[in-house]
Structure formats: C-alpha cells, structure tokens
Write an enzyme that holds these catalytic residues in place. Structure first.
Site, PDB file in Angstrom:
ATOM      1  N   SER A 235       0.825  -1.220   0.000  1.00 21.35           N
ATOM      2  CA  SER A 235       0.000   0.000   0.000  1.00 21.35           C
ATOM      3  C   SER A 235       0.855   1.265   0.000  1.00 21.35           C
ATOM      4  CB  SER A 235      -0.987   0.001   1.164  1.00 21.35           C
ATOM      5  OG  SER A 235      -0.347  -0.349   2.365  1.00 21.35           O
ATOM      6  N   HIS A 265      -2.030  -8.914   1.887  1.00 20.20           N
ATOM      7  CA  HIS A 265      -1.685  -7.675   2.615  1.00 20.20           C
ATOM      8  C   HIS A 265      -2.783  -7.438   3.669  1.00 20.20           C
ATOM      9  CE1 HIS A 265       0.251  -3.950   3.402  1.00 20.20           C
ATOM     10  NE2 HIS A 265      -0.118  -3.226   2.358  1.00 20.20           N
ATOM     11  N   HIS A 311       5.926 -13.116   7.018  1.00 21.43           N
ATOM     12  CA  HIS A 311       6.116 -11.700   6.691  1.00 21.43           C
ATOM     13  C   HIS A 311       7.271 -11.547   5.720  1.00 21.43           C
ATOM     14  CE1 HIS A 311       6.494  -7.333   7.138  1.00 21.43           C
ATOM     15  NE2 HIS A 311       5.237  -7.389   7.549  1.00 21.43           N
ATOM     16  N   ARG A 320       3.405  -5.747  16.996  1.00 24.46           N
ATOM     17  CA  ARG A 320       2.007  -5.285  16.944  1.00 24.46           C
ATOM     18  C   ARG A 320       1.073  -6.418  17.371  1.00 24.46           C
ATOM     19  NH1 ARG A 320       1.927  -3.344  10.818  1.00 24.46           N
ATOM     20  NH2 ARG A 320       2.835  -5.440  10.647  1.00 24.46           N
ATOM     21  N   ASP A 366      -1.941  -9.099  11.656  1.00 27.93           N
ATOM     22  CA  ASP A 366      -3.299  -9.530  11.324  1.00 27.93           C
ATOM     23  C   ASP A 366      -3.756 -10.757  12.121  1.00 27.93           C
ATOM     24  OD1 ASP A 366      -3.674  -7.482   9.523  1.00 27.93           O
ATOM     25  OD2 ASP A 366      -2.790  -8.603   7.863  1.00 27.93           O
TER      26      ASP A 366
END
Ligand code: NMX
Ligand code: MLT
Length: 428
Positions: A235, A265, A311, A320, A366
């Site tokens: 992005s 993504h 990743h 995160r 995610d």
C-alpha cells in the site's frame, strides 16, 4: 508563546532536510547500497534497497520503529500524536495535539456527493471497494489539483499536499464509519462528537458500545499499531508511486488502499478471523492444540496459506501482534475467540517450521487484531480491512507529504525481459 501548527512545525524543518538530502546526493550519489539477485527480480524485489522512507523502519528482528521509537513504546499514544510524529519526527506537546485535533475537525466535513456515491453502490460491494471509491470521489476537493492548475513552484508542492492530507485524515474515519452504517445498519449514520478524539469518534460513529471507555482505548490502540510500516509494503509503495507522478493525495491514497485490500496484505485480517472461527466451528468451541495442529496441516495440504503468519521483512513475532495479545489478555482473557488466537500462536509457528516453506513462521499484526474487534462487537469481518485503512492512511499521507517536501523524483525502476535475464546470467 503561540502554539505551532503541524504545517508551521514542518515548514521550519524543510530547509534543513532539503540541505541534508542535497549534500548526501552530491557527496555520495554514486555509492552502491544494494545489489539485485535474479531471485529478487523475479520475487517481488524482496530486500532490494531502492527507495527512501523516513517515517518508520521495519527491522527484521525488532519490528516497527517509528522515528527511532519502537512501536511497543508508542502503543498508549493517540493516533493524532503518531501522525505528528510520522511527519515531524517528534512527539507533539499537549497543546500541539489539541490544536491539531481542532484543525482536523475543521477539515472534517464529508461532502454530500460522497454519501450519494456510497449509497448508490450495490449492497454486495466489499467495504474496501466502498471506502476506496469514496476517497477517490473526494478528489474533487483537492487543493493540490487547484494550485497546480493555477501554476505553483515545485518547492511549494508540499503545502497543498499537506492540506489534502488533513482533508483525508479529517474525513476518513467518518467515511469509514459511514461505509459500515450504510452496509450493515440500513444507512443510519451516527454524527461525530466535537469533544472526542479521532479514534473515540470513529468508535462512536460505528455505533460500538462504549464499555466504560474500553472501546475507545481499543480503537486508539488499533489505529496506532497499524499506522505505518516503512515504505516498501504494497500500500505504501503504491501510494508513493502514484503520488510520484504528482497525482494528488486522494488519487494516491485510494490507490494504496486498493493494494491493502488484497488477502496477502491488509485483507489477511478478515481471512485470519475467518480461519479462527472455522476451527472453532469444526471442533465445537475453542479447539485444543492438537486440533489446531490438524487444521493447520489441512490448510497447508490443500495448498492455502495460514493467514496472519509469515512476513516479507519480519523474522520474529510482530510486536504489533504482541500488543494485541496483551490487550486481549487484559480485557478478553475468558473469551473463546481470544483463547483460540492465543493457542494458535502456540501451535502454528511449529507447524510452519516443519512445513519448511515460509521464511518467517511467526505471526504478523493480522493474526491478533480480528479477535479484539470481534469481541468488541465488530463481527462483520469483511469490514476489518477498512479499520486497517483508516489507520494506514496516516503512514501513506505522511510519506506523501515528506516526498513532496523533498521533491522526490517520479518512480521509474528499470524492468528487464526474461531473454535479457537469460543472457545476463550466462555472462556471469
Ligand atoms: N502459510 C503458508 N505458506 C506460507 C505462509 C503462510 N502463512 N507464509 C509464507 N508461505 C509460503 C509462501 O506462500 C511461499 O510459498 P511458494 O514458495 O510456494 O510461493 C513460501 O512460503 C516463501 O514465502 P516467504 O518468502 O516466506 O513470504 P513472502 O515474503 O513471499 O510473503 C506474506 C509474505 C506475508 C505474503 C506471506 O507470509 C503470506 O502469504 N502470509 C499469509 C498472509 C498474511 O498473513 N498476510 C498479511 C501480511 C501483513 N499485512 O498486514 O499486510
Ligand atoms: C504492513 O503492515 O504493511 C504489513 O505488515 C506488510 C508489510 O510490511 O510488508
């Protein structure tokens, strides 16, 4: 002393930053910082150092570092503070945040035509297609386009870009909440409150139960954690490339969000929760570790990826994810969806290591976000990437503003044909 706006703060830094870049280019412009192997040219340019991004870096063994500060040290900050940090390299003072929030509110009116466009879209439209369309429709508001048409000096490009960035950031949470209400709540929109911060207002406009302030805390954490991930992810890179043609912030951010909508993504967050709920369905509640292991192998053996794991850059557990797991432990420890996510973390890295394909067997952001949203009342997981988008707009916009300020060139790497490659490897 008068409190400085974000624009004034950045304006004061620009001469020094330009000088620094010019000096670096003049003195070291020809030095080599990266080589490209054949596998990288065929493999998504993984690891090739070919662009500059100052907002944040992702260290393979540490994860996201925003302007020198590891993300876990920033997790209790407001997203507005993070945006300021991304743009200026410094955290704002209390007064600067208050002034910035006031400015954002002044940029917050969503034009009526945007609501009309959204309401005219098919009921089956994906929420990401709705959000991206709305941001693109708002291009009509672009200050950059108007100023460019009037004729403006290159050195001024950053000013209307920042103005457009404020307009996107001032409205994207309202538009995103509108997408949710139009799609899932018969278009009954909820108005923002002038007293709330950006994240708390977003939660309010979605219509989520406040849970004595915990929902606002969850939303602040969510929007802070997803804000930026250096410049090479799909992005950010797309937004940068489109913006480098001097397409304005509305074109560039909408394009970047189209990339975020892909399952490798940002869409992985919707896929992740789907995967977790499928295991729960299959085994009638929070599955045991052995059952998760079986289901993980079933997924891999059917040729699919396990969403939320792996990743392109990271080689450790994404901090995160760690932050979400910690939040879940505090607020949702007894919830079966949270327990399943925690148990998947105990099992899946081992399975992926045994499988032997993924370069990184550890969870990314995610893998953890969906179970938090689910338990806070957002159960339409098709919508999850929209939340990611609201947050990631901060990274894309800050990068865009800085690139306009630095006069970064139009993106144009050189592609080669397979025939050229075959010849080149023979000659080596
Ligand atoms: N499950 C199964 N296989 C995997 C996984 C996974 N989670 N991750 C990587 N692999 C495979 C990958 O498909 C590739 O297979 P093949 O050689 O057959 O093409 C092989 O392992 C090597 O890939 P990597 O070099 O480890 O990963 P790459 O850098 O190409 O891609 C991702 C990174 C994130 C796209 C990849 O790990 C993936 O597909 N993960 C699942 C989707 C996901 O969680 N995406 C979210 C990313 C974070 N975000 O928010 O954007
Ligand atoms: C992101 O947050 O953008 C993802 O982790 C993907 C990436 O950095 O490549």
């Amino acid at each position: 002393m008068a409190v400085k706006t974000l624009k004034e703060t950045l304006a004061a830094q620009i001469p020094r930053l330009r000088k620094e870049r010019t000096k670096l280019l003049k003195e070291h412009g020809k030095k080599v910082i990266s080589e490209v192997a054949v596998a990288q040219a065929f493999g998504g340019m993984r690891g090739v150092k070919g662009m500059v991004c100052d907002t944040s870096v992702v260290e393979p063994d540490k994860g996201l570092i925003i302007r020198g500060k590891p993300i876990l040290k920033l997790k209790d900050k407001l997203p507005e503070e993070i945006f300021w940090l991304l743009v200026t390299g410094k955290l704002p003072t209390k007064n600067e945040v208050a002034l910035f929030q006031k400015e954002l509110r002044a940029h917050g009116k969503v034009p009526d035509y945007v609501w009309k466009v959204l309401k005219a879209m098919p009921k089956s439209s994906h929420p990401m297609a709705m959000l991206d369309t709305a941001i693109l429709a708002m291009e009509n508001e672009s200050a950059f386009r108007k100023r460019y048409a009037e004729g403006m000096a290159k050195t001024d490009y950053w000013e209307p870009t920042l103005e457009d960035a404020m307009r996107v950031m001032g409205t994207i949470h309202t538009i995103a909440a509108g997408v949710y209400r139009i799609k899932y709540h018969r278009a009954r929109l909820i108005k923002p409150s002038p007293k709330l911060d950006w994240a708390a207002n977003y939660a309010k406009m979605l219509g989520l139960p406040p849970r004595a302030g915990a929902t606002a805390k969850m939303m602040r954490l969510y929007l802070t954690l997803h804000s930026d991930h250096e410049g090479g992810n799909v992005s950010a890179n797309t937004c940068h490339t489109v913006g480098s043609a001097l397409s304005d912030a509305f074109y560039a951010v909408s394009a970047g969000l189209n990339g975020l909508a892909g399952p490798l993504h940002g869409l992985a967050n919707q896929e992740c929760l789907k995967w977790v709920l499928e295991t729960m369905d299959k085994f009638g509640g929070a599955p045991s570790k052995a059952q998760i292991r079986d289901y993980a192998w079933e997924t891999l053996n059917s040729g699919k990826v396990i969403p939320g794991y792996g990743h392109a850059v990271l080689r450790v557990t994404d901090p995160r994810f760690t932050a979400f797991l910690g939040f879940g432990k505090k607020y949702l420890a007894k919830e079966p969806v949270y327990q399943t996510v925690a148990r998947v973390y105990d099992v899946v890295p081992g399975v992926l290591k045994e499988h032997g394909k993924a370069a990184n067997p550890w969870p990314n952001v995610d893998a953890g976000s969906g179970c938090i949203l689910y338990n806070f009342g957002l159960q339409e997981f098709e919508y999850y990437t929209v939340l990611f988008s609201v947050s990631r707009s901060m990274g894309m916009l800050s990068q865009l503003v800085l690139n306009r300020a630095m006069g970064t060139a139009i993106t144009r790497p050189k592609s080669v044909s397979t025939a050229w490659m075959k010849k080149a490897v023979k000659a080596k």
